[in-house]
Design a protein around this motif. Structure first.
Motif, PDB file in Angstrom:
ATOM      1  N   GLN A  51       0.968  -1.244   0.142  1.00  0.00           N
ATOM      2  CA  GLN A  51      -0.031  -0.017  -0.148  1.00  0.00           C
ATOM      3  C   GLN A  51       0.796   1.369   0.226  1.00  0.00           C
ATOM      4  O   GLN A  51       0.483   2.190  -0.553  1.00  0.00           O
ATOM      5  CB  GLN A  51      -0.760   0.002   1.112  1.00  0.00           C
ATOM      6  N   SER A  55       0.464   4.532  -2.936  1.00  0.00           N
ATOM      7  CA  SER A  55      -0.545   5.674  -2.610  1.00  0.00           C
ATOM      8  C   SER A  55       0.112   6.903  -2.641  1.00  0.00           C
ATOM      9  O   SER A  55       1.525   7.154  -2.505  1.00  0.00           O
ATOM     10  CB  SER A  55      -0.858   5.642  -1.049  1.00  0.00           C
ATOM     11  N   ASP A  99     -15.937   5.384  -5.028  1.00  0.00           N
ATOM     12  CA  ASP A  99     -15.129   4.443  -4.236  1.00  0.00           C
ATOM     13  C   ASP A  99     -14.593   5.185  -3.011  1.00  0.00           C
ATOM     14  O   ASP A  99     -14.119   6.451  -3.260  1.00  0.00           O
ATOM     15  CB  ASP A  99     -14.032   3.875  -4.860  1.00  0.00           C
ATOM     16  N   THR A 101     -11.415   4.116  -0.107  1.00  0.00           N
ATOM     17  CA  THR A 101     -10.331   3.328   0.311  1.00  0.00           C
ATOM     18  C   THR A 101      -9.763   3.735   1.763  1.00  0.00           C
ATOM     19  O   THR A 101      -9.254   4.887   1.664  1.00  0.00           O
ATOM     20  CB  THR A 101      -9.560   2.914  -0.629  1.00  0.00           C
ATOM     21  N   ARG A 124     -17.206   2.642   4.843  1.00  0.00           N
ATOM     22  CA  ARG A 124     -17.120   2.735   3.587  1.00  0.00           C
ATOM     23  C   ARG A 124     -18.492   2.669   2.768  1.00  0.00           C
ATOM     24  O   ARG A 124     -18.714   3.594   2.032  1.00  0.00           O
ATOM     25  CB  ARG A 124     -16.355   1.544   2.799  1.00  0.00           C
TER      26      ARG A 124
END
Length: 161
Positions: A51, A55, A99, A101, A124
């Protein structure tokens, strides 16, 4: 009087005093539970290595390569909570949230992992349904919920929504 009968009260007093001293020493030697201290987290705190590499930096926004669709991705600020950093990335298409996240969230111990395994999907869903950061907190995950909402609002602000 017999000598043994005379010394019995003294034995009781001595035994009681020794027991009391031992109990006090044991109580004082216990270490109280202290919450983990918040370290000044770098931008990759609370994320897995995969991740971290993907990012963008906190607070930045980037448009996806799709042209003409109006798709934007924005990452909110990292919010330091009592249990660790929380950061959210939001994807918008034509001004609608498509979306959300969680990029960074507390995951240092099994309890954090358990809480966030049910809290993050619920947060979410709430964000997608509300189309804003005006969402309800998840019971049992108040600090994460508050950090999530703050980071989500930051991402929406940086995306111009």
């Amino acid at each position: 009087m017999h000598a043994l009968k005379k010394s019995r009260p003294m034995r009781r007093v001595t035994l009681a005093a020794a027991t009391t001293v031992t109990g006090v020493v044991l109580l004082l030697s216990l270490k109280p539970h202290t919450p983990p201290t918040l370290a000044q987290a770098s931008s990759s705190a609370g994320r897995s290595p995969s991740q971290s590499a993907q990012s963008p930096s906190p607070g930045s926004s980037a448009s996806s390569p799709k042209s003409g669709t109006g798709t934007k991705t924005a990452t909110g600020d990292t919010v330091q909570t009592r249990w660790g950093p929380v950061q959210v990335r939001v994807t918008l298409k034509n001004g609608k949230i498509t979306d959300v996240t969680a990029v960074a969230y507390p995951s240092d111990n099994p309890r954090d992992q358990e809480i966030n395994s049910y809290a993050l999907p619920q947060l979410r869903r709430e964000a997608l349904a509300a189309q804003s950061a005006q969402i309800d907190s998840v019971s049992g995950a108040t600090y994460t919920s508050d950090g999530y909402k703050q980071s989500l609002q930051s991402a929406l602000d940086s995306a111009g929504l």
